[in-house]
Design a protein around this motif. Sequence first.
Motif, PDB file in Angstrom:
ATOM      1  N   PRO A 149      44.155  11.637  27.980  1.00 53.39           N
ATOM      2  CA  PRO A 149      44.946  12.580  27.198  1.00 53.39           C
ATOM      3  C   PRO A 149      44.173  13.010  25.960  1.00 53.39           C
ATOM      4  CG  PRO A 149      46.267  10.677  27.821  1.00 53.39           C
ATOM      5  CD  PRO A 149      44.842  10.343  28.159  1.00 53.39           C
ATOM      6  N   PRO A 150      44.347  14.236  25.490  1.00 56.81           N
ATOM      7  CA  PRO A 150      43.629  14.671  24.294  1.00 56.81           C
ATOM      8  C   PRO A 150      44.005  13.809  23.099  1.00 56.81           C
ATOM      9  CG  PRO A 150      45.385  16.220  24.861  1.00 56.81           C
ATOM     10  CD  PRO A 150      45.262  15.268  26.002  1.00 56.81           C
ATOM     11  N   PRO A 151      43.022  13.265  22.393  1.00 56.53           N
ATOM     12  CA  PRO A 151      43.334  12.432  21.233  1.00 56.53           C
ATOM     13  C   PRO A 151      44.099  13.233  20.186  1.00 56.53           C
ATOM     14  CG  PRO A 151      41.010  12.268  21.823  1.00 56.53           C
ATOM     15  CD  PRO A 151      41.577  13.397  22.614  1.00 56.53           C
ATOM     16  N   PRO A 152      44.971  12.577  19.411  1.00 58.94           N
ATOM     17  CA  PRO A 152      45.721  13.297  18.362  1.00 58.94           C
ATOM     18  C   PRO A 152      44.807  14.064  17.423  1.00 58.94           C
ATOM     19  CG  PRO A 152      46.597  11.076  18.652  1.00 58.94           C
ATOM     20  CD  PRO A 152      45.359  11.155  19.493  1.00 58.94           C
ATOM     21  N   GLU A 153      43.621  13.496  17.135  1.00 63.31           N
ATOM     22  CA  GLU A 153      42.685  14.177  16.238  1.00 63.31           C
ATOM     23  C   GLU A 153      42.241  15.509  16.827  1.00 63.31           C
ATOM     24  OE1 GLU A 153      42.334  11.154  17.426  1.00 63.31           O
ATOM     25  OE2 GLU A 153      42.467   9.775  15.724  1.00 63.31           O
ATOM     26  N   MET A 154      41.988  15.531  18.151  1.00 64.41           N
ATOM     27  CA  MET A 154      41.585  16.776  18.799  1.00 64.41           C
ATOM     28  C   MET A 154      42.681  17.820  18.687  1.00 64.41           C
ATOM     29  SD  MET A 154      40.894  17.664  22.833  1.00 64.41           S
ATOM     30  CE  MET A 154      39.295  16.898  23.021  1.00 64.41           C
ATOM     31  N   VAL A 155      43.906  17.406  19.011  1.00 64.73           N
ATOM     32  CA  VAL A 155      45.029  18.343  18.981  1.00 64.73           C
ATOM     33  C   VAL A 155      45.224  18.888  17.573  1.00 64.73           C
ATOM     34  CG1 VAL A 155      47.510  18.602  19.340  1.00 64.73           C
ATOM     35  CG2 VAL A 155      46.146  17.229  20.942  1.00 64.73           C
ATOM     36  N   SER A 156      45.177  17.996  16.583  1.00 67.48           N
ATOM     37  CA  SER A 156      45.398  18.404  15.201  1.00 67.48           C
ATOM     38  C   SER A 156      44.322  19.375  14.722  1.00 67.48           C
ATOM     39  CB  SER A 156      45.447  17.177  14.291  1.00 67.48           C
ATOM     40  OG  SER A 156      45.605  17.549  12.942  1.00 67.48           O
ATOM     41  N   ALA A 181      51.128  14.864  25.057  1.00 64.55           N
ATOM     42  CA  ALA A 181      50.084  14.608  24.061  1.00 64.55           C
ATOM     43  C   ALA A 181      49.656  15.863  23.326  1.00 64.55           C
ATOM     44  CB  ALA A 181      48.876  13.971  24.729  1.00 64.55           C
ATOM     45  N   GLY A 182      50.151  17.019  23.781  1.00 65.72           N
ATOM     46  CA  GLY A 182      49.865  18.253  23.062  1.00 65.72           C
ATOM     47  C   GLY A 182      49.035  19.278  23.796  1.00 65.72           C
ATOM     48  N   ALA A 183      48.753  19.082  25.088  1.00 68.33           N
ATOM     49  CA  ALA A 183      47.952  20.050  25.832  1.00 68.33           C
ATOM     50  C   ALA A 183      48.697  21.375  25.978  1.00 68.33           C
ATOM     51  CB  ALA A 183      47.591  19.498  27.208  1.00 68.33           C
ATOM     52  N   ASP A 184      47.968  22.475  25.769  1.00 66.00           N
ATOM     53  CA  ASP A 184      48.533  23.819  25.896  1.00 66.00           C
ATOM     54  C   ASP A 184      48.277  24.425  27.267  1.00 66.00           C
ATOM     55  OD1 ASP A 184      49.232  24.155  22.979  1.00 66.00           O
ATOM     56  OD2 ASP A 184      47.056  23.893  22.788  1.00 66.00           O
TER      57      ASP A 184
END
Length: 374
Positions: A149-156, A181-184
Amino acid sequence: MRSAICERFGVEFPLFAFSHCRDVVAAVTNAGGFGVLGAVAYTPEQLDTELTWIDEQVNGRPYGVDVLVPGKIEAAAVAKDAHISDFIPERHRDFVAHLFTKYQVRGDSGGLSGSADEFGRRVTAAGATGLIDAALKHPIGLIASALGPPPPEMVSLARDRGVPVAALVGTVEHARRQVAAGADLIVAQGTEAGGHTGEISTMVLVPQVVDAVAPVPVLAAGGIASGRQMAAAMALGAEGVWCGSVWLTTEEAETAPAVKRKMLAASSLDTTRSRSRTGKPARQLKSAWTAEWDEGGESPGPLGMPLQMLVAEGAMARINAAAERGVPGAVELANYFVGQVVGQLNQVRPAREVVYDMISEFSEALDRLSRITG
């Protein structure tokens, strides 16, 4: 093409091209698709250089970057002060030395390069963060997370810069987890694909993922190298396609010449999912390398990620060099990641020509279907 995904990403065709080669990325982007550069081969400084070159070639057209962020790695890889290569057991080094001797490839016992530790750390969360930071300094239109899953840091960081985040999945459960996890954007990748894959076929996986994550858009991946396959993927509900293997035999590809020749001669039966290159199941050409690690009686068994990557990539550098010198045993060992569509890849063509041929055949497929229903 009138497509929501085309409008969102500013492209003519809903064709996303994953490649480790900057030349392929630029060529596909300039042809109307969306090139995505695989970043794992680079340090942050090298990635910055590669992306600067792409920026100069594409003149503002959109492209993306893919980073490798595994959900599980060997504990050694996260020890800040450890030398990752020190965690490679002697029996694995000895096995590589045995293969070099058996197949007449000159090299040292471990086959490791001097930059092994640095390479290994690129597939940790901390290592990926450095690549993400470098990528976001450029006008990229997408950042993709492979494996985990994309790390929170990546998403932010991506959200702060207005860059969509994509994630590759092989099951419905993974797709839901990635969206949470925030994937678009979700790339539903079937087992036919090259590289890290699951066990579910594209035909089965794509419609399940489309239904599970709606309205999040889905790209189909795995077994797509022609316009007819592209049309089939979009009929399953995908809004576009993500292709990797089809670029490996293009003029621009980074594929080692000996491996490219093997791909051009291969059938769709000549691939296997093996842990012998990265420590995780990854589809690649069958070769003496995969057979020795997976079936050989003397094999110690593949290590986990990233340790097996260090073993394999160091050895492959020497194997590919020997294969180009015409060493028969090295040719037997040489391989690379590729999907089952390798059976369709029988000539070397410019990447731009591949794009145009796929779109032309896609249109013909739609016309044929419209005549059936008209």
